[in-house]
Design a protein around this motif. Structure first.
Motif, PDB file in Angstrom:
ATOM      1  N   GLY A 245       0.867  -1.215  -0.190  1.00  0.00           N
ATOM      2  CA  GLY A 245      -0.028   0.068   0.134  1.00  0.00           C
ATOM      3  C   GLY A 245       0.589   1.129   0.043  1.00  0.00           C
ATOM      4  N   ILE A 246       2.022   1.186   0.240  1.00  0.00           N
ATOM      5  CA  ILE A 246       2.989   2.225   0.361  1.00  0.00           C
ATOM      6  C   ILE A 246       4.264   2.125  -0.721  1.00  0.00           C
ATOM      7  N   LEU A 247       4.765   1.235  -0.624  1.00  0.00           N
ATOM      8  CA  LEU A 247       5.758   0.684  -1.725  1.00  0.00           C
ATOM      9  C   LEU A 247       5.397  -0.047  -3.102  1.00  0.00           C
ATOM     10  N   SER A 248       4.208  -0.372  -2.806  1.00  0.00           N
ATOM     11  CA  SER A 248       3.530  -1.327  -3.954  1.00  0.00           C
ATOM     12  C   SER A 248       1.678  -0.832  -3.746  1.00  0.00           C
ATOM     13  N   GLU A 253      -5.793  -5.392  -9.633  1.00  0.00           N
ATOM     14  CA  GLU A 253      -6.748  -6.502 -10.019  1.00  0.00           C
ATOM     15  C   GLU A 253      -5.802  -7.800 -10.752  1.00  0.00           C
ATOM     16  N   GLY A 254      -5.917  -8.624 -10.160  1.00  0.00           N
ATOM     17  CA  GLY A 254      -5.052  -9.929 -10.707  1.00  0.00           C
ATOM     18  C   GLY A 254      -3.535  -9.744 -10.187  1.00  0.00           C
ATOM     19  N   LYS A 255      -3.192  -8.854  -9.609  1.00  0.00           N
ATOM     20  CA  LYS A 255      -1.696  -8.760  -9.369  1.00  0.00           C
ATOM     21  C   LYS A 255      -1.537  -8.566  -7.874  1.00  0.00           C
ATOM     22  N   PHE A 256      -1.756  -9.830  -7.030  1.00  0.00           N
ATOM     23  CA  PHE A 256      -1.716  -9.918  -5.827  1.00  0.00           C
ATOM     24  C   PHE A 256      -0.233 -10.380  -5.628  1.00  0.00           C
ATOM     25  N   THR A 257       0.901  -9.437  -5.369  1.00  0.00           N
ATOM     26  CA  THR A 257       2.258  -9.795  -5.251  1.00  0.00           C
ATOM     27  C   THR A 257       3.033  -9.670  -3.971  1.00  0.00           C
ATOM     28  N   ASP A 258       2.287  -8.959  -2.833  1.00  0.00           N
ATOM     29  CA  ASP A 258       2.514  -9.014  -1.627  1.00  0.00           C
ATOM     30  C   ASP A 258       1.498  -8.451  -0.711  1.00  0.00           C
ATOM     31  N   THR A 259       1.543  -8.795   0.642  1.00  0.00           N
ATOM     32  CA  THR A 259       0.645  -8.584   1.416  1.00  0.00           C
ATOM     33  C   THR A 259       0.833  -8.666   2.950  1.00  0.00           C
TER      34      THR A 259
END
Length: 310
Positions: A245-248, A253-259
């Motif tokens: 949410g800050i650096l990414s 949509e469709g790009k769930f790369t970090d969480t």
């Protein structure tokens, strides 16, 4: 005589040259010593700075633990068996049961429909008991308050959300969250911490923590089950990142790369058009989900039943 004078001049010139060389050598040594001194000072300052930061982080851990209060009822336990035996419960009955068990109407009805009245009584017993609480580390400067026992729970449904306020990184009590993807199997989609991938876990991740809140988004069971299925199929095996949410981007949509824990829960519902972030900031946190107008409480333990997570 002339020869002696020339020899003397040569000798003086040689001495001056030698002195000049000595001065240059001395200057070089002084510069080298000065450089070493500066480096030593810089290293000492760096060590002191790092030590101060680490010490501050550890003091934050102590402060977060000492200022946290494990809420317990400050009123008397009452016999609720007659109420549970009623064919139909009133609003006053549900209010009484909530104060006696931490179960809302959703939690009470779910257990009664499942024929688990005894579980409600067990939950009440646990709600009023005094339990030993310890602060345990599970990541650098990351701790949770834990119980010496296991919290008995309400019935879980697909799409429910589980949160706790016990998790703190240094002095920041950010909490933890997970999404129920299979209520009957008590299975969760959960992102633990740095270095981990989001994974399928079980409700036991939460049942030994010193507080817990089970939330149910205010949508149909069919919709919530669809969200749970999506999460199980698409949001597992993703790297953890505090900076999501800050650096990414917070949502792609469709790009769930970090969480991170709350982001995973938020993303699952956001995919279906529901924004559970109550303040709409760049980063979503467990208390922001707990305060979303789109969720309602099923059960609490260790939270003030009036204040909840305010």
């Amino acid at each position: 005589m002339k020869e002696n004078t020339e020899n003397t001049e040569k000798t003086e010139a040689a001495e001056e040259t030698e002195l000049a060389e000595e001065r240059k050598t001395g200057q070089k040594r002084r510069k080298k010593l000065s450089g070493r001194k500066k480096l030593a000072i810089a290293l000492a300052a760096f060590v002191l700075f790092v030590g101060g930061v680490l010490g501050g982080l550890q003091l934050g851990v102590v402060w977060a633990d000492k200022t946290w209060v494990h809420w317990r009822p400050d009123y008397e336990k009452t016999d609720i068996t007659a109420v549970l035996d009623k064919a139909e419960l009133t609003d006053e009955d549900y209010e009484l049961l909530y104060r006696q068990t931490g179960l809302t109407k959703l939690g009470i009805d779910g257990l009664l429909e499942a024929g688990k009245k005894s579980q409600i009584l067990k939950i009440q017993e646990f709600y009023f008991e005094e339990h030993s609480v310890s602060c345990e580390r599970f990541n650098p400067f990351t701790y949770s308050e834990k119980l010496d026992d296991i919290i008995p729970l309400a019935e879980l449904e697909d799409g429910d959300i589980v949160v706790t306020a016990t998790t703190h990184v240094s002095g920041w009590r950010l909490g933890h969250a997970a999404l129920v993807v299979d209520g009957s199997q008590k299975k969760l989609a959960e992102a633990f911490g740095p270095g981990d991938l989001s994974e399928l876990t079980y409700i036991s991740s939460f049942t030994d923590l010193a507080d817990i809140m089970i939330l149910r988004p205010k949508f149909s069971q069919e919709f919530r089950s669809e969200v749970a299925a999506y999460a199980q199929e698409n949001l597992i095996g993703v790297p953890y990142s505090f900076a999501t949410g800050i650096l990414s981007p917070k949502y792609r949509e469709g790009k769930f790369t970090d969480t991170q824990c709350a982001h995973l829960v938020w993303y699952a519902y956001k995919h279906f058009g529901v924004d559970l972030d109550s303040n709409g900031g760049l980063v979503v946190t467990p208390p922001e989900i707990a305060n979303s107008p789109y969720v309602e409480v099923v059960q609490i333990y260790g939270f003030d039943p009036v204040k909840l997570w305010k």
